[in-house]
Design a protein around this motif. Sequence first.
Motif, PDB file in Angstrom:
ATOM      1  N   SER A 143       0.850  -1.193   0.000  1.00  0.00           N
ATOM      2  CA  SER A 143       0.000   0.000   0.000  1.00  0.00           C
ATOM      3  C   SER A 143       0.881   1.237   0.000  1.00  0.00           C
ATOM      4  O   SER A 143       1.824   1.340   0.789  1.00  0.00           O
ATOM      5  N   GLU A 144       0.588   2.171  -0.894  1.00  0.00           N
ATOM      6  CA  GLU A 144       1.358   3.419  -0.928  1.00  0.00           C
ATOM      7  C   GLU A 144       1.188   4.140   0.409  1.00  0.00           C
ATOM      8  O   GLU A 144       0.074   4.244   0.924  1.00  0.00           O
ATOM      9  N   PRO A 145       2.272   4.673   0.962  1.00  0.00           N
ATOM     10  CA  PRO A 145       2.189   5.241   2.315  1.00  0.00           C
ATOM     11  C   PRO A 145       1.523   6.614   2.365  1.00  0.00           C
ATOM     12  O   PRO A 145       1.378   7.295   1.352  1.00  0.00           O
ATOM     13  N   ILE A 146       1.149   6.983   3.584  1.00  0.00           N
ATOM     14  CA  ILE A 146       0.660   8.327   3.885  1.00  0.00           C
ATOM     15  C   ILE A 146       1.720   8.998   4.746  1.00  0.00           C
ATOM     16  O   ILE A 146       2.118   8.449   5.773  1.00  0.00           O
ATOM     17  N   LEU A 147       2.216  10.152   4.306  1.00  0.00           N
ATOM     18  CA  LEU A 147       3.253  10.878   5.053  1.00  0.00           C
ATOM     19  C   LEU A 147       2.608  11.795   6.088  1.00  0.00           C
ATOM     20  O   LEU A 147       1.662  12.533   5.772  1.00  0.00           O
ATOM     21  N   LEU A 148       3.146  11.755   7.314  1.00  0.00           N
ATOM     22  CA  LEU A 148       2.679  12.616   8.398  1.00  0.00           C
ATOM     23  C   LEU A 148       3.871  13.401   8.917  1.00  0.00           C
ATOM     24  O   LEU A 148       4.877  12.816   9.331  1.00  0.00           O
ATOM     25  N   GLN A 149       3.788  14.719   8.912  1.00  0.00           N
ATOM     26  CA  GLN A 149       4.913  15.552   9.343  1.00  0.00           C
ATOM     27  C   GLN A 149       4.409  16.897   9.833  1.00  0.00           C
ATOM     28  O   GLN A 149       3.244  17.248   9.613  1.00  0.00           O
ATOM     29  N   HIS A 150       5.305  17.643  10.461  1.00  0.00           N
ATOM     30  CA  HIS A 150       4.907  18.948  10.983  1.00  0.00           C
ATOM     31  C   HIS A 150       5.027  20.030   9.915  1.00  0.00           C
ATOM     32  O   HIS A 150       4.065  20.733   9.619  1.00  0.00           O
ATOM     33  N   TYR A 151       6.211  20.195   9.346  1.00  0.00           N
ATOM     34  CA  TYR A 151       6.390  21.195   8.298  1.00  0.00           C
ATOM     35  C   TYR A 151       5.687  20.760   7.013  1.00  0.00           C
ATOM     36  O   TYR A 151       5.770  19.595   6.617  1.00  0.00           O
ATOM     37  N   PRO A 152       5.044  21.676   6.313  1.00  0.00           N
ATOM     38  CA  PRO A 152       4.524  21.333   4.977  1.00  0.00           C
ATOM     39  C   PRO A 152       5.683  21.172   3.990  1.00  0.00           C
ATOM     40  O   PRO A 152       6.784  21.690   4.219  1.00  0.00           O
ATOM     41  N   LEU A 153       5.419  20.477   2.897  1.00  0.00           N
ATOM     42  CA  LEU A 153       6.383  20.467   1.799  1.00  0.00           C
ATOM     43  C   LEU A 153       6.469  21.874   1.212  1.00  0.00           C
ATOM     44  O   LEU A 153       5.607  22.724   1.442  1.00  0.00           O
ATOM     45  N   TYR A 154       7.504  22.076   0.421  1.00  0.00           N
ATOM     46  CA  TYR A 154       7.743  23.426  -0.113  1.00  0.00           C
ATOM     47  C   TYR A 154       6.565  23.923  -0.949  1.00  0.00           C
ATOM     48  O   TYR A 154       6.031  23.220  -1.805  1.00  0.00           O
ATOM     49  N   ARG A 155       6.137  25.145  -0.668  1.00  0.00           N
ATOM     50  CA  ARG A 155       5.245  25.908  -1.541  1.00  0.00           C
ATOM     51  C   ARG A 155       5.591  27.386  -1.349  1.00  0.00           C
ATOM     52  O   ARG A 155       6.083  27.786  -0.289  1.00  0.00           O
ATOM     53  N   ARG A 156       5.346  28.187  -2.358  1.00  0.00           N
ATOM     54  CA  ARG A 156       5.772  29.593  -2.309  1.00  0.00           C
ATOM     55  C   ARG A 156       5.065  30.375  -1.198  1.00  0.00           C
ATOM     56  O   ARG A 156       5.683  31.123  -0.465  1.00  0.00           O
ATOM     57  N   ASN A 157       3.763  30.200  -1.131  1.00  0.00           N
ATOM     58  CA  ASN A 157       2.952  30.918  -0.140  1.00  0.00           C
ATOM     59  C   ASN A 157       1.589  30.233  -0.063  1.00  0.00           C
ATOM     60  O   ASN A 157       1.418  29.123  -0.579  1.00  0.00           O
TER      61      ASN A 157
ATOM     62  N   ARG B  59      13.072  22.986  -0.895  1.00  0.00           N
ATOM     63  CA  ARG B  59      12.700  22.296  -2.134  1.00  0.00           C
ATOM     64  C   ARG B  59      13.391  20.940  -2.212  1.00  0.00           C
ATOM     65  O   ARG B  59      12.794  19.946  -2.625  1.00  0.00           O
ATOM     66  N   GLU B  60      14.672  20.924  -1.824  1.00  0.00           N
ATOM     67  CA  GLU B  60      15.453  19.686  -1.908  1.00  0.00           C
ATOM     68  C   GLU B  60      14.860  18.605  -0.995  1.00  0.00           C
ATOM     69  O   GLU B  60      14.662  17.458  -1.421  1.00  0.00           O
ATOM     70  N   ALA B  61      14.581  18.956   0.261  1.00  0.00           N
ATOM     71  CA  ALA B  61      14.016  17.981   1.208  1.00  0.00           C
ATOM     72  C   ALA B  61      12.642  17.509   0.735  1.00  0.00           C
ATOM     73  O   ALA B  61      12.296  16.327   0.864  1.00  0.00           O
ATOM     74  N   SER B  62      11.843  18.419   0.182  1.00  0.00           N
ATOM     75  CA  SER B  62      10.511  18.059  -0.310  1.00  0.00           C
ATOM     76  C   SER B  62      10.614  17.049  -1.448  1.00  0.00           C
ATOM     77  O   SER B  62       9.878  16.050  -1.472  1.00  0.00           O
ATOM     78  N   GLN B  63      11.515  17.301  -2.382  1.00  0.00           N
ATOM     79  CA  GLN B  63      11.688  16.379  -3.513  1.00  0.00           C
ATOM     80  C   GLN B  63      12.207  15.019  -3.054  1.00  0.00           C
ATOM     81  O   GLN B  63      11.813  13.980  -3.591  1.00  0.00           O
TER      82      GLN B  63
ATOM     83  N   LEU C 245      -1.453  20.270  -4.615  1.00  0.00           N
ATOM     84  CA  LEU C 245      -1.075  19.058  -5.328  1.00  0.00           C
ATOM     85  C   LEU C 245       0.398  19.130  -5.684  1.00  0.00           C
ATOM     86  O   LEU C 245       0.860  20.126  -6.262  1.00  0.00           O
ATOM     87  N   HIS C 246       1.150  18.096  -5.330  1.00  0.00           N
ATOM     88  CA  HIS C 246       2.566  18.023  -5.692  1.00  0.00           C
ATOM     89  C   HIS C 246       2.726  17.102  -6.892  1.00  0.00           C
ATOM     90  O   HIS C 246       2.119  16.022  -6.947  1.00  0.00           O
TER      91      HIS C 246
ATOM     92  N   PRO D 151      -1.793  14.818  -3.209  1.00  0.00           N
ATOM     93  CA  PRO D 151      -2.398  15.872  -2.394  1.00  0.00           C
ATOM     94  C   PRO D 151      -1.698  16.027  -1.041  1.00  0.00           C
ATOM     95  O   PRO D 151      -1.318  15.042  -0.413  1.00  0.00           O
ATOM     96  N   GLU D 152      -1.549  17.268  -0.630  1.00  0.00           N
ATOM     97  CA  GLU D 152      -1.077  17.567   0.726  1.00  0.00           C
ATOM     98  C   GLU D 152      -2.124  18.426   1.408  1.00  0.00           C
ATOM     99  O   GLU D 152      -2.571  19.438   0.867  1.00  0.00           O
ATOM    100  N   ILE D 153      -2.525  18.015   2.607  1.00  0.00           N
ATOM    101  CA  ILE D 153      -3.506  18.746   3.407  1.00  0.00           C
ATOM    102  C   ILE D 153      -2.792  19.362   4.604  1.00  0.00           C
ATOM    103  O   ILE D 153      -2.189  18.646   5.408  1.00  0.00           O
ATOM    104  N   SER D 154      -2.843  20.680   4.706  1.00  0.00           N
ATOM    105  CA  SER D 154      -2.327  21.359   5.901  1.00  0.00           C
ATOM    106  C   SER D 154      -3.458  21.430   6.922  1.00  0.00           C
ATOM    107  O   SER D 154      -4.516  22.012   6.643  1.00  0.00           O
ATOM    108  N   VAL D 155      -3.246  20.828   8.082  1.00  0.00           N
ATOM    109  CA  VAL D 155      -4.275  20.754   9.122  1.00  0.00           C
ATOM    110  C   VAL D 155      -4.169  21.983  10.019  1.00  0.00           C
ATOM    111  O   VAL D 155      -3.093  22.258  10.562  1.00  0.00           O
ATOM    112  N   PRO D 156      -5.250  22.759  10.198  1.00  0.00           N
ATOM    113  CA  PRO D 156      -5.199  23.969  11.032  1.00  0.00           C
ATOM    114  C   PRO D 156      -4.965  23.636  12.506  1.00  0.00           C
ATOM    115  O   PRO D 156      -5.064  22.484  12.930  1.00  0.00           O
ATOM    116  N   SER D 157      -4.687  24.667  13.276  1.00  0.00           N
ATOM    117  CA  SER D 157      -4.475  24.506  14.708  1.00  0.00           C
ATOM    118  C   SER D 157      -5.759  24.057  15.398  1.00  0.00           C
ATOM    119  O   SER D 157      -6.873  24.432  15.005  1.00  0.00           O
TER     120      SER D 157
END
Length: 400
Positions: A246-260, A288-292, A315-316, A321-327
């Motif tokens: 099964s393709e994994p689901i990534l869970l992390q604190h920082y979002p992947l790179y996006r401009r804004n 960008r490097e860590a995200s890639q 969308l990367h 899809p990446e979902i940023s979860v609010p506080s």
Amino acid sequence: MATMRSNLGIMKILHLKKRGCFLLKLLCLVALVLIFCEFLIYYVVIFQCHWPEVKIEAHRSSKQSSASVLKAMFLSDTHLLGEIKGHWLDKLRREWQMERAFQTALSLLVPDIVFILGDVFDEGKWSFSQAWADDVRRFQKMFRHPVCTELMVVVGNHDIGFHYEMTAYKLKRFAKVFNFTSGKLITRKGVNFVMVNSVALEGDGCTICSRAEAKLMKLSHKLNCSQQEENHSKKRCSDVEQLPASEPILLQHYPLYRRNDAECAGEDSALPEEKNIPFKEKYDVLSREASQKLLWWFHPRLILSGHTHSACEVLHNGKIPEISVPSFSWRNRNNPSFIMGSITPTNFSLYKCFLPLESRVVTIYCIAGALLGVLILAHLQLLSPPFYFAQHLIRKHKAV
């Protein structure tokens, strides 16, 4: 004379009874408002949330029932206040809100597993042993959970500090409490989750960073071997533990790179004046490097992150899809929320559940306070009832 005294005594008793009855009514009003705003409102709001439907493949339907769908809750950035910056009243209010919201969600929704995506504490990056122990004790009380629900926590920059503040000691004490490593793989009901220490993805070769990357590369190899076709790369994967394909689901604190956050939409996205502010790499988002690297290592089907305190969906590579979860805390937003996910090894469906608005609760208290004041003034005859006021105006008009 005796009769007059008796009448005065009766009048005094009646007056006291009337006053006691009035005070009782006021206490009932106060109690009802408190019970609604501090308990019932969470049930009223969260009761409207529901687990989303998820598509189950036809060839699996005979074996796979609703019991095999993983019900996962995702929340982020609780920021439990510490002894340095946390005022006791602020602590009491915010922590009570989160405790009631979490406990109500558990009782009504009964998730299989709950993930907190970092920044559990506000001052973990600089708190000493005693303050840390106190923060942990409060967290364990607030986020207590039954045996049937599992709780997993990802590390954030406020838990161990930004990269330049992060130490092996802080990481170790966090790991001891939450059983977290800088790259952790868990599998539940055939669903693979990779929990990432995104603070350590600085890319500068520091000891903690090197170990974290090595751990993630090892997990990547294990997952890739599990998804290989039979007899393919058999030699390379011969000694690797087999995981569900099964393709994994990534869970992390920082979002992947996006401009804004300019492309983010929704009522809980960033404020309009904040959306075009450029994000700083390795501070607001990963480089960008860590995200890639993460995308290349894991080829995830979904990424969930926190840190920004606001919602966003991006969308990367045009498909991931990446979902940023609010506080989850009123301290960071007026409309906290959490994500509910129905997940199978091949599919997932997400639903956002909002908590009570802080502004709405404040409004209810203000209205109740104003009503209480009017009732007291009317009882003390300092405020004429509208009927008598209107009657006085009519009499005055007739006299003229």
